[in-house]
Design an enzyme around this catalytic site. Structure first.
Site, PDB file in Angstrom:
ATOM      1  N   LYS A  12      26.769  34.428  -2.312  1.00  0.00           N
ATOM      2  CA  LYS A  12      26.174  35.662  -2.849  1.00  0.00           C
ATOM      3  C   LYS A  12      27.262  36.667  -3.224  1.00  0.00           C
ATOM      4  O   LYS A  12      27.233  37.241  -4.321  1.00  0.00           O
ATOM      5  CB  LYS A  12      25.227  36.240  -1.782  1.00  0.00           C
ATOM      6  CG  LYS A  12      24.493  37.493  -2.188  1.00  0.00           C
ATOM      7  CD  LYS A  12      23.153  37.588  -1.479  1.00  0.00           C
ATOM      8  CE  LYS A  12      23.239  38.131  -0.066  1.00  0.00           C
ATOM      9  NZ  LYS A  12      23.582  39.564  -0.033  1.00  0.00           N
ATOM     10  N   SER A  13      28.219  36.884  -2.342  1.00  0.00           N
ATOM     11  CA  SER A  13      29.272  37.869  -2.608  1.00  0.00           C
ATOM     12  C   SER A  13      30.072  37.496  -3.851  1.00  0.00           C
ATOM     13  O   SER A  13      30.375  38.347  -4.698  1.00  0.00           O
ATOM     14  CB  SER A  13      30.234  37.951  -1.416  1.00  0.00           C
ATOM     15  OG  SER A  13      29.561  38.446  -0.289  1.00  0.00           O
ATOM     16  N   ASP A  17      27.208  38.855   8.925  1.00  0.00           N
ATOM     17  CA  ASP A  17      25.916  38.386   8.404  1.00  0.00           C
ATOM     18  C   ASP A  17      25.366  37.195   9.195  1.00  0.00           C
ATOM     19  O   ASP A  17      24.199  36.832   9.053  1.00  0.00           O
ATOM     20  CB  ASP A  17      26.043  37.990   6.923  1.00  0.00           C
ATOM     21  CG  ASP A  17      26.338  39.204   6.035  1.00  0.00           C
ATOM     22  OD1 ASP A  17      26.038  40.335   6.448  1.00  0.00           O
ATOM     23  OD2 ASP A  17      26.872  39.013   4.919  1.00  0.00           O
ATOM     24  N   ARG A  36      19.127  45.029  12.428  1.00  0.00           N
ATOM     25  CA  ARG A  36      19.120  43.637  12.908  1.00  0.00           C
ATOM     26  C   ARG A  36      19.267  43.532  14.426  1.00  0.00           C
ATOM     27  O   ARG A  36      18.951  42.476  14.989  1.00  0.00           O
ATOM     28  CB  ARG A  36      20.204  42.820  12.188  1.00  0.00           C
ATOM     29  CG  ARG A  36      19.810  42.501  10.752  1.00  0.00           C
ATOM     30  CD  ARG A  36      20.768  41.570  10.048  1.00  0.00           C
ATOM     31  NE  ARG A  36      20.250  41.217   8.727  1.00  0.00           N
ATOM     32  CZ  ARG A  36      20.994  40.845   7.707  1.00  0.00           C
ATOM     33  NH1 ARG A  36      22.303  40.764   7.830  1.00  0.00           N
ATOM     34  NH2 ARG A  36      20.425  40.537   6.554  1.00  0.00           N
TER      35      ARG A  36
HETATM   36  C1  S3P Z   1      29.233  42.074   1.371  1.00  0.00           C
HETATM   37  C2  S3P Z   1      29.872  42.749   2.380  1.00  0.00           C
HETATM   38  C3  S3P Z   1      29.297  42.920   3.726  1.00  0.00           C
HETATM   39  C4  S3P Z   1      28.164  41.933   3.969  1.00  0.00           C
HETATM   40  C5  S3P Z   1      27.207  41.877   2.819  1.00  0.00           C
HETATM   41  C6  S3P Z   1      27.921  41.426   1.559  1.00  0.00           C
HETATM   42  C7  S3P Z   1      29.903  41.983   0.062  1.00  0.00           C
HETATM   43  O1  S3P Z   1      28.784  44.228   3.858  1.00  0.00           O
HETATM   44  O2  S3P Z   1      27.483  42.243   5.156  1.00  0.00           O
HETATM   45  O3  S3P Z   1      26.154  40.978   3.087  1.00  0.00           O
HETATM   46  O4  S3P Z   1      29.504  41.131  -0.769  1.00  0.00           O
HETATM   47  O5  S3P Z   1      30.842  42.748  -0.176  1.00  0.00           O
HETATM   48  P1  S3P Z   1      29.732  45.483   4.223  1.00  0.00           P
HETATM   49  O6  S3P Z   1      30.700  45.677   3.131  1.00  0.00           O
HETATM   50  O7  S3P Z   1      28.775  46.634   4.333  1.00  0.00           O
HETATM   51  O8  S3P Z   1      30.361  45.148   5.528  1.00  0.00           O
END
Ligand code: S3P
Length: 434
Positions: A21-22, A314, A345
């Site tokens: 996803k990221s 996550d 959560r």
């Molecule tokens: C993400 C960063 C994380 C993660 C989120 C996706 C990203 O959040 O928990 O699901 O794609 O940069 P944070 O940047 O708030 O830690």
């Protein structure tokens, strides 16, 4: 949608999980800001990434999505257009926070909103540094919450010392820094996922990383790329835990992203006694990728806290499930961030898993799980949180109890084929009701 799950058998054979996803979000955004075409393969066509597609289209970017292959016609750093409609980020914090960084650099006006969950999540963490860089941002509670409106442009480079280890904050500042003259720097207390840094470098930006410090030279020319997105380790984690705790399992998850800023879940599972083996390790589009074999094993409770937290934040709901099936106590601390995810959560894990008979005590910054309790049939609610939905279903499978769950459709945020994946190989019996 409601789902009813009846306990399942062991997990055997091979699976793949949807794209990361990221990385999918970042490929869309950098593809839009680059010159020329970006072709993304292995793209996650989940709801969160489709929210990013929708927002970028409203900003004038042409994007063709064909299942997991996406073509982005880059408009260049200065080619976005003022949208005539509100940008809706849906449930996606990454869409909202990364796009805020991009919009800070645009000499036009944009309004950004999201669903009821996202409208409660903190935005000041990005609004504050972006204002310091020169963006004008308005919204409820002095700009802490969506909907937000942004009048960007005139970016000044910033040396930002972030109070949080957050890749969304780091990425927002770096994306805004693309529009500033000179060097924008971000230092974080612990290292968060570094997909933005890797991809910015691949697209041609001058970027330097030294431990927890990143420096980016502003106003680069970004060149469209072919990006191969690996499977999401956060999605693989549900199957890695399921196979670990369901006796007789022997599963291979192919093509999983194993970027060291994301593999905290592997480190913790190994410490718990899981039988994990990584093979076919390779680098694709600048990201480490591997196949992972997992066999069932007896797990023991562990302590989880400190610098590892951003590397597995996550995965804490599914690690709570691993802990429910482990010997002894598992203690999670330093994870107050869990309270501002898609749901709170900490509260969701304690309450919803508690309905299944799990012994989980919530703490201000984590929770304590006492393993080994037999589970009970229960009616639960995912609270619209995809990761809570998937973690609950794995707990029910492994506990061999009948579970009813409301808002089961939430899995489509990050793992559209999740219920089908559980059906395959007759891992479990599922029934759906509207
Ligand atoms: C993400 C960063 C994380 C993660 C989120 C996706 C990203 O959040 O928990 O699901 O794609 O940069 P944070 O940047 O708030 O830690």
């Amino acid at each position: 949608m409601k789902v009813v799950i009846e306990g399942g058998g062991p997990l055997r054979g091979e699976i793949t999980v949807p794209g990361d996803k990221s990385i999918s979000h970042r490929a869309l955004i950098l593809g839009a800001l680059a010159e020329g075409e970006t072709e993304i393969s292995g793209f996650l066509a989940g709801e969160d990434c489709l929210s990013t597609v929708d927002c970028l289209r409203k900003l004038g970017v042409e994007i063709a999505v064909q299942e997991s292959t996406v073509r982005v016609a880059g408009v260049g750093l200065y080619g976005l257009r003022e949208p005539s409609a509100i940008l809706d980020c849906g449930n996606s914090g990454t869409t909202a926070r990364l796009l805020l960084g991009v919009l800070a650099g645009q000499p036009f006006y944009t309004v950004l909103t999201g669903d009821s969950s996202l409208r409660q999540r903190p935005m000041s963490r990005v609004v504050e540094p972006l204002r310091r860089m020169g963006a004008a941002i308005w919204g409820r509670s002095q700009g802490k919450l969506l909907p937000l409106s942004v009048q960007g442009g005139g970016m000044r480079a910033l040396e930002y010392v972030s109070p949080l280890a957050s890749a969304q904050v780091k990425s927002a500042v770096l994306l805004a820094g693309l529009y500033a003259q000179g060097i924008t720097a971000v230092r974080e207390p612990e290292k968060s996922r570094d997909h933005s840094e890797r991809m910015l470098a691949a697209f041609g930006a001058a970027i330097e990383v030294e431990g927890n410090l990143v420096r980016l030279q502003g106003q680069p020319r970004l060149q469209g790329q072919a990006v191969r997105v690996p499977g999401d380790i956060s999605s693989a984690a549900f199957f890695l835990v399921a196979a670990s705790i369901m006796p007789g399992s022997d599963l291979i998850v192919r093509n999983v992203g194993v970027n060291p800023t994301r593999t905290g879940v592997l480190d913790v599972l190994r410490e718990m006694g899981a039988a994990l083996e990584l093979f076919n390790q390779r680098l694709e589009s600048g990201e480490p990728v591997a196949d992972i074999r997992v066999q069932s094993a007896d797990l023991r409770g562990v302590e989880i806290g400190g610098e590892i937290i951003p590397r597995l934040i996550d995965e804490l709901p599914i690690l709570a499930v691993a802990a429910m099936f482990a010997d002894g106590e598992t203690c999670v601390r330093d994870a107050a961030e869990l309270r501002v995810k898609e749901t709170d959560r900490i509260e969701a894990v304690a309450k919803e898993f508690g309905k299944l008979g799990a012994a989980i005590t919530p703490k201000a910054d984590g929770f304590v799980v006492t393993g080994g309790r037999p589970l009970l049939a229960a009616a639960t609610d995912s609270r619209g949180d995809h990761r809570i939905a998937m973690a609950l279903s794995i707990a029910a499978l492994a506990g061999k109890v009948r579970l009813t769950m409301d808002s089961a459709e939430s899995v489509a945020i990050s793992f559209p084929g999740f219920w089908q994946a559980l059906h395959q190989g007759e891992i479990s019996r599922l029934d759906f009701f509207q």
